[in-house]
Design an enzyme around this catalytic site. Sequence first.
Site, mmCIF file in Angstrom:
data_model
loop_
_atom_site.group_PDB
_atom_site.id
_atom_site.type_symbol
_atom_site.label_atom_id
_atom_site.label_comp_id
_atom_site.label_asym_id
_atom_site.label_seq_id
_atom_site.Cartn_x
_atom_site.Cartn_y
_atom_site.Cartn_z
ATOM 1 N N HIS A 1 0.026 -3.337 5.110
ATOM 2 C CA HIS A 1 -0.588 -4.081 4.902
ATOM 3 C C HIS A 1 -2.511 -3.304 4.755
ATOM 4 C CE1 HIS A 1 -2.302 -8.411 4.496
ATOM 5 N NE2 HIS A 1 -2.876 -7.522 3.505
ATOM 6 N N ARG B 1 -0.719 -10.098 -2.217
ATOM 7 C CA ARG B 1 -0.487 -11.852 -1.294
ATOM 8 C C ARG B 1 1.360 -11.148 -1.707
ATOM 9 N NH1 ARG B 1 -3.597 -9.952 1.509
ATOM 10 N NH2 ARG B 1 -5.004 -11.541 2.304
#
Length: 316
Positions: free
Chosen positions: A279, A231
């Site tokens: 991502h 993250r």
Amino acid sequence: MKLAVWDPDEPFRRWRDALVQHASELGLAVEVIDATTEPDTQADFALVWKPPAHWLAGQLGLRAVFNLGAGVDAVLPLMRRALPGVPLIRLEDAGMGRQMADYVAEAVLHAWRRMPDYAALQSAQRWEPLVLPPRGSFHVGFLGLGQMGYAAARRIAAMDFPVLACTRSGQPRPTFEAPWPLYPFDRLDAFLAQTRVLVVLLPLTAQTTGLLDYAVLSHLPRGAHVVNAGRGAVIEQADLLDLLGSGHIASATLDVFATEPLPEGDALWRHPRVRITPHVAAQTLVGPAAAQVMRKIATIERGEAPSGAVDQRLGY
């Protein structure tokens, strides 16, 4: 039973077809609803990726919510507010572990083979073979060792790089064989001091947000590399850029960011020692994910507790 799918990033028909197929194999009859087009329909179970709060709050009969990704930080606050007591269940690998292992392996080899240095030499039009560091001294440290981290650590160990890991407790999980040194968070500095490539695969919680700031990252040896596929908000971006600028951190491979998509004009885009991916280190695969969700629903239907339930107090 009714299954509601909220996933704006994936064609609904793929989820519907896969869920119906796997439900049939398990002897379950299901109706699959596209919640993005039928938001008022009530469901027994929900499969979600970053759903809006108002929709989730309106689903009053849910028996469980399945998060269609490895990280639950986007949906967990909504669950705590709108659906207290409803189980939140995460995917366990479902084809993502192998992808993550591939991503991390490429990043580690990129660092070990000194590709960031060769890129700088190419820019300067210099022909200069570089000495490789001994593989046995090129320690790869995993900060976070869940399903994704474990899969990647096994791959790196199989490539004959020494592996170490740091987790909240510093204790091995009963389902994993982890024959590597394990450190708890309160020994993070000692863990970092031995790490040549830091692989960050932590969930985003109150404890991990901003964890890797200038002071903490400075415990890495000079010339270390950072790989973040967990993250983005775990790392303080400005501090990372400062350490890259000083050369203390030699390179960074970043798949996740505090703001996604990464804004146009962000300093990371143009930094010569930063590689950016959008991502994609471990993407949800519809077929394996649907099969896993239906197996877990079948477990619930038998009155048993499925694996993968999130501890909503800890946040993962």
